[in-house]
Write an enzyme that holds these catalytic residues in place. Structure first.
Site, PDB file in Angstrom:
ATOM      1  CG  ASN A 109      -0.383   0.691   2.413  1.00 28.00           C
ATOM      2  OD1 ASN A 109      -0.467   1.912   2.541  1.00 28.00           O
ATOM      3  ND2 ASN A 109       0.255  -0.084   3.301  1.00 28.00           N
ATOM      4  CG  PHE A 113      -0.567   9.255   6.850  1.00 23.63           C
ATOM      5  CD1 PHE A 113      -0.462   7.879   7.058  1.00 23.63           C
ATOM      6  CD2 PHE A 113       0.414  10.088   7.391  1.00 23.63           C
ATOM      7  CE1 PHE A 113       0.601   7.347   7.779  1.00 23.63           C
ATOM      8  CE2 PHE A 113       1.484   9.561   8.119  1.00 23.63           C
ATOM      9  CZ  PHE A 113       1.572   8.186   8.302  1.00 23.63           C
ATOM     10  CB  SER A 173       3.785   5.611   7.267  1.00 28.25           C
ATOM     11  OG  SER A 173       3.325   5.553   5.931  1.00 28.25           O
ATOM     12  CG  ASN A 175       3.088   4.550   1.773  1.00 27.08           C
ATOM     13  OD1 ASN A 175       3.844   4.183   0.887  1.00 27.08           O
ATOM     14  ND2 ASN A 175       2.390   3.715   2.518  1.00 27.08           N
ATOM     15  CB  THR A 176       4.251  10.546   4.992  1.00 32.44           C
ATOM     16  OG1 THR A 176       2.871  10.175   4.942  1.00 32.44           O
ATOM     17  CG2 THR A 176       4.362  12.036   5.278  1.00 32.44           C
ATOM     18  CE  LYS A 215       2.552   0.333  12.782  1.00 31.40           C
ATOM     19  NZ  LYS A 215       1.157   0.226  12.319  1.00 31.40           N
ATOM     20  CG  ASN A 244       4.275   1.241   9.532  1.00 31.08           C
ATOM     21  OD1 ASN A 244       3.604   0.792   8.595  1.00 31.08           O
ATOM     22  ND2 ASN A 244       4.009   2.384  10.119  1.00 31.08           N
TER      23      ASN A 244
END
Ligand code: FMN
Length: 341
Positions: A109, A113, A173, A175-176, A215, A244
């Protein structure tokens, strides 16, 4: 479980995000119709100063906007981590941004967010029942420069403080842009310092000290993990969540969608995350709990995480592949299991 075995091929014909939304709508409808359970399976556990109805939680990202908390409780989860929420609402990345890799029992994925903002999630959580427990996972908006990240985390914390049983600080994460750099010792130290100070203020105002969890990414090197663990231990943090998703593709190389950018979750992550939990257990002080997440598909996987040092577990991808019956299976599979700590 049998029912899900029939449904799954139909879900898997749909684009993953459409299937996700449909499954969650169905779940909530079942909950409203009184079709789900009323009391949590398994056995309660006292961790981070809270009584968890059982040790099994929903991992962050499945219910970002806290729309289905009651229904998750009905499936048997002892706790639900909603979010990641950011201070301001944001749409996330362009679709498609979620991919199935069934041959590897994995997902990739790059949602980024997508969420309707911390205030809206907080409003939804106000006045909720005490069971399941709810952790709120917070992050920074995509447009916020890295140097201003702490302001975003602080703002999100202020919004959700009064409605959260614990708050998870997401610095992992993939993805940021720049988010994972906040795991570097100096950046993490500054961020946790700011958040712990903010928490003191909120605790004085609201008369309740909400535990903090951090996390972490499975992609930290040996040394980076040691530095991060030392840094987290120096602050009044209650728990570490490991892990994660990973950007490593070696376990899925050559499979359809393997080259998509984003975080890989599910079976290929299982051993990596269990190994990291084991290392963290030896690096962190005893007072600090570990929430183990990554590739849990059956009760034995969950027991493996507990044996490695986790106090609680969470699932995401296993739920997609195994279906809702997995929750009860895990809670019951851990109920008689001695935690050797
Ligand atoms: C579609 C998707 C979205 C996710 N979103 C988030 C998120 O917003 N915040 C977060 O901390 N983790 C997020 N995660 C990571 C999960 O919480 C979990 O750490 C990871 O998927 C490993 O567990 P699993 O193998 O059981 O899926 C997401 C995972 C998936 C698959």
């Amino acid at each position: 479980m049998t029912f899900y075995r029939l449904l799954r091929p139909l879900f898997f014909l749909l684009p993953p995000e459409v299937a996700h939304n449909l499954a969650l709508a169905g779940l909530s409808a079942a909950w409203r119709s009184g079709l789900l359970g009323k009391s949590p399976p398994g056995r309660p556990a006292d961790v981070i100063g809270l009584r968890f109805p059982n040790r099994v939680g929903l991992a962050a990202g499945m219910d970002k906007d806290a729309r289905h908390v009651g229904a998750w409780g009905g499936l048997g989860f002892g706790f639900v981590e909603v979010g990641t929420v950011t201070p301001r609402p944001q749409p996330g990345n362009a679709r498609p941004r979620l991919f199935r890799l069934p041959a590897a029992q994995a997902l990739i994925n790059r949602m980024g967010f997508n969420n309707s903002g911390a205030a809206e999630a907080a409003a939804r959580l106000a006045g909720r029942p005490a069971c399941p427990l709810v952790g709120v996972n917070i992050g920074k908006n995509a447009v916020t420069p890295k140097e201003k990240a702490a302001d975003d985390f602080r703002a999100a914390m202020r919004e959700v403080y009064g409605v959260a049983d614990y708050i998870a600080v997401n610095v992992s994460s993939p993805n940021t842009a720049g988010l994972r750099d906040l795991q570097a010792a100096s950046a993490l130290d500054a961020l946790l310092g700011a958040l712990c100070a903010e928490r003191e203020k909120l605790a004085a105002e609201q008369g309740r000290l909400v535990p903090l969890a951090v996390k972490l990414s499975p992609d930290l090197s040996h040394d980076e993990l040691e530095d991060a663990a030392r840094c987290v231990s120096a602050h009044p943090v209650a728990a570490v969540i490991a892990t994660n998703t990973t950007t490593d593709r070696s376990a899925v190389a050559g499979l359809p969608h393997a080259a998509e950018s984003g975080g890989l979750s599910g079976l290929p992550l299982r051993e990596v995350s269990t190994r990291m939990i084991g290392r963290l257990r030896s690096l962190l002080p005893d007072r600090m709990a570990i929430i183990g997440v990554g590739g849990i598909f059956c009760a034995e996987d969950a027991r493996e995480k507990i044996r490695a040092g986790a106090d609680l577990v969470q699932v995401y991808t296993g739920l997609v592949y195994r279906g809702p019956g997995l929750v009860r299976e895990l809670a019951e599979g851990l109920a008689d299991f001695e935690v050797s700590k």
